[in-house]
Design an enzyme around this catalytic site. Structure first.
Site, PDB file in Angstrom:
ATOM      1  N   TYR A 180      -2.233   3.361  -7.287  1.00 32.54           N
ATOM      2  CA  TYR A 180      -1.688   2.328  -6.389  1.00 32.54           C
ATOM      3  C   TYR A 180      -0.172   2.488  -6.232  1.00 32.54           C
ATOM      4  CZ  TYR A 180      -0.851  -2.581  -4.939  1.00 32.54           C
ATOM      5  OH  TYR A 180      -0.473  -3.728  -4.291  1.00 32.54           O
ATOM      6  N   LYS A 190       1.881   3.257  -2.896  1.00 36.80           N
ATOM      7  CA  LYS A 190       2.840   2.267  -2.403  1.00 36.80           C
ATOM      8  C   LYS A 190       4.247   2.858  -2.263  1.00 36.80           C
ATOM      9  CE  LYS A 190       0.470  -1.504  -1.762  1.00 36.80           C
ATOM     10  NZ  LYS A 190       0.096  -1.812  -0.354  1.00 36.80           N
TER      11      LYS A 190
HETATM   12  P1  NAI Z   1      -6.357  -9.152  -0.271  1.00 35.14           P
HETATM   13  O1  NAI Z   1      -7.382  -8.455  -1.077  1.00 35.14           O
HETATM   14  O2  NAI Z   1      -6.573 -10.569   0.059  1.00 35.14           O
HETATM   15  O3  NAI Z   1      -6.089  -8.387   1.097  1.00 35.14           O
HETATM   16  C1  NAI Z   1      -6.351  -7.043   1.329  1.00 35.14           C
HETATM   17  C2  NAI Z   1      -7.242  -6.952   2.557  1.00 35.14           C
HETATM   18  O4  NAI Z   1      -7.388  -5.582   2.947  1.00 35.14           O
HETATM   19  C3  NAI Z   1      -8.638  -7.500   2.274  1.00 35.14           C
HETATM   20  O5  NAI Z   1      -8.951  -8.521   3.197  1.00 35.14           O
HETATM   21  C4  NAI Z   1      -9.530  -6.277   2.436  1.00 35.14           C
HETATM   22  O6  NAI Z   1     -10.819  -6.559   2.968  1.00 35.14           O
HETATM   23  C5  NAI Z   1      -8.716  -5.409   3.366  1.00 35.14           C
HETATM   24  N1  NAI Z   1      -9.077  -3.999   3.288  1.00 35.14           N
HETATM   25  C6  NAI Z   1      -9.311  -3.278   2.166  1.00 35.14           C
HETATM   26  N2  NAI Z   1      -9.633  -2.014   2.482  1.00 35.14           N
HETATM   27  C7  NAI Z   1      -9.615  -1.929   3.832  1.00 35.14           C
HETATM   28  C8  NAI Z   1      -9.838  -0.877   4.745  1.00 35.14           C
HETATM   29  N3  NAI Z   1     -10.181   0.346   4.320  1.00 35.14           N
HETATM   30  N4  NAI Z   1      -9.702  -1.118   6.064  1.00 35.14           N
HETATM   31  C9  NAI Z   1      -9.381  -2.368   6.508  1.00 35.14           C
HETATM   32  N5  NAI Z   1      -9.155  -3.408   5.677  1.00 35.14           N
HETATM   33  C10 NAI Z   1      -9.275  -3.194   4.360  1.00 35.14           C
HETATM   34  O7  NAI Z   1      -4.986  -8.984  -1.072  1.00 35.14           O
HETATM   35  P2  NAI Z   1      -3.462  -9.300  -0.639  1.00 35.14           P
HETATM   36  O8  NAI Z   1      -2.765  -9.682  -1.878  1.00 35.14           O
HETATM   37  O9  NAI Z   1      -3.404 -10.181   0.536  1.00 35.14           O
HETATM   38  O10 NAI Z   1      -2.931  -7.830  -0.270  1.00 35.14           O
HETATM   39  C11 NAI Z   1      -2.379  -7.475   0.994  1.00 35.14           C
HETATM   40  C12 NAI Z   1      -1.484  -6.272   0.808  1.00 35.14           C
HETATM   41  O11 NAI Z   1      -0.355  -6.632   0.020  1.00 35.14           O
HETATM   42  C13 NAI Z   1      -2.153  -5.110   0.069  1.00 35.14           C
HETATM   43  O12 NAI Z   1      -1.717  -3.879   0.645  1.00 35.14           O
HETATM   44  C14 NAI Z   1      -1.622  -5.230  -1.325  1.00 35.14           C
HETATM   45  O13 NAI Z   1      -1.663  -4.014  -2.026  1.00 35.14           O
HETATM   46  C15 NAI Z   1      -0.203  -5.710  -1.031  1.00 35.14           C
HETATM   47  N6  NAI Z   1       0.461  -6.328  -2.157  1.00 35.14           N
HETATM   48  C16 NAI Z   1       0.073  -7.551  -2.612  1.00 35.14           C
HETATM   49  C17 NAI Z   1       0.753  -8.146  -3.664  1.00 35.14           C
HETATM   50  C18 NAI Z   1       0.427  -9.514  -4.123  1.00 35.14           C
HETATM   51  O14 NAI Z   1       1.179 -10.014  -5.019  1.00 35.14           O
HETATM   52  N7  NAI Z   1      -0.609 -10.167  -3.594  1.00 35.14           N
HETATM   53  C19 NAI Z   1       1.812  -7.425  -4.381  1.00 35.14           C
HETATM   54  C20 NAI Z   1       2.205  -6.182  -3.785  1.00 35.14           C
HETATM   55  C21 NAI Z   1       1.526  -5.660  -2.724  1.00 35.14           C
END
Ligand code: NAI
Length: 299
Positions: A166, A170
């Site tokens: 990851y 990132k």
């Molecule tokens: P989340 O799990 O709610 O959102 C991620 C979304 O991406 C999900 O709805 C999932 O279905 C979708 N997804 C996964 N694989 C996919 C694909 N191949 N094609 C299309 N959609 C796909 O989690 P969150 O926290 O909202 O994460 C959003 C972004 O923020 C991610 O990239 C995560 O790595 C990043 N992030 C989040 C942090 C946090 O504190 N929540 C910290 C640092 C980064």
């Protein structure tokens, strides 16, 4: 500062079926953007698929009086990326904004990391951003306008246990962002990255019952500003958490120069080499090259 609006603009937000992506989609839609709500609809680790989360967010946007379409393609293949951009073209005729937000987690300590876990995570975060952004970039280049925002993470920028796949993906997004900033400059295409910290399903295990302050809603104002025509900043990385917005940057120390350098010289001057006082923040490779030439040519 006049209010930020996206009237007539089209935004693709990947992984927008929940968490941060949903908040970005709602924020941009409230401000007039037409939205492609992309989401594969799988689990946190990326297993399965379901169109329902993307469709639910579309319904929320329609209920606000906005315009949106759902897209359930995966960002993790070139065909999926093209199809997502095609959804924007078919529904709304263009694309102005891409928010690369889709993500999955498959944590393991580096000693136990497997090729499958590494490849799956890099495919969604890093290659996914390539696959969605490239067809969109071609449209943006032609119209000489575009805003690209990619979701990085402090796990890569700063390091976090169990997240070599990851973190590498990132931090790869920071590299992609910096190159897109250079290549997009003459077409009025900006590229920036965000490193959010927010309580979502992805982090609920870490945050448990605490940290409700880290509402994902509070990351979206940064995305809205970076996505707007009011912001010409490009190639930069911003931290966003619970209403606190900061800038990460890559600095270069003044260093130590010796044209007949030996390993012992490096050891003797280690503190000088690492001394942060007087650092510069190069905008691109030319910024560092100027510094190197200054030293070696004395010019
Ligand atoms: P989340 O799990 O709610 O959102 C991620 C979304 O991406 C999900 O709805 C999932 O279905 C979708 N997804 C996964 N694989 C996919 C694909 N191949 N094609 C299309 N959609 C796909 O989690 P969150 O926290 O909202 O994460 C959003 C972004 O923020 C991610 O990239 C995560 O790595 C990043 N992030 C989040 C942090 C946090 O504190 N929540 C910290 C640092 C980064």
């Amino acid at each position: 500062m006049p209010p930020i609006g996206f009237e007539g603009q089209v935004a693709i937000i990947t992984g927008a079926g929940g968490g941060l992506g949903r908040e970005h989609a709602l924020e941009l839609a409230r401000r007039g953007a037409r939205i492609v709500v992309n989401d594969l609809g799988g689990s946190v680790s990326g297993e399965g698929g379901d169109e329902a989360p993307a469709q639910r967010v579309v319904k929320e946007i329609l209920a606000l009086g906005g315009e949106a379409v759902a897209d359930a393609n995966s960002v993790a293949t070139a065909d999926g990326g093209k199809a997502i951009v095609q959804t924007a073209i078919d529904a709304f005729g263009t694309v102005d904004i891409v928010v690369n937000n889709a993500g999955v987690l498959r944590d393991k300590s580096f000693a136990s990391m497997t090729p499958d876990l590494a490849e799956a995570v890099i495919a969604v975060h890093l290659l996914g951003a390539f696959y969605v952004t490239q067809p969109a970039f071609l449209v943006m280049k032609q119209k000489a306008y575009g805003r690209i925002i990619s979701t990085s993470s402090n796990s890569g920028i700063l390091g976090n246990f169990g997240q070599s796949n990851y973190g590498a993906a990132k931090m790869g997004l920071v590299g992609l962002t910096r190159v897109l900033a250079v290549e997009g400059r003459k077409y009025n295409i900006t590229a920036n990255a965000i490193a959010p910290v927010a309580k979502t399903r992805m982090t609920e295990e870490v945050f448990g019952h605490d940290f409700d302050e880290l509402d994902p809603k509070l990351v979206s104002p940064l995305v809205a500003y970076l996505a707007s025509d009011q912001c010409s900043t490009t190639g930069e990385v911003f931290s966003a958490a619970g209403g606190l917005i900061s800038r990460f940057f890559i600095g270069l120390t003044p260093g130590y120069y010796n044209p007949s350098l030996s390993a012992e010289d490096v050891a003797d001057h280690w503190d000088d080499i690492r001394n942060e006082e007087g650092y510069i923040v190069p905008e691109d490779v030319n910024g560092e090259l100027r510094k190197i030439l200054n030293a070696v040519k004395g010019s």
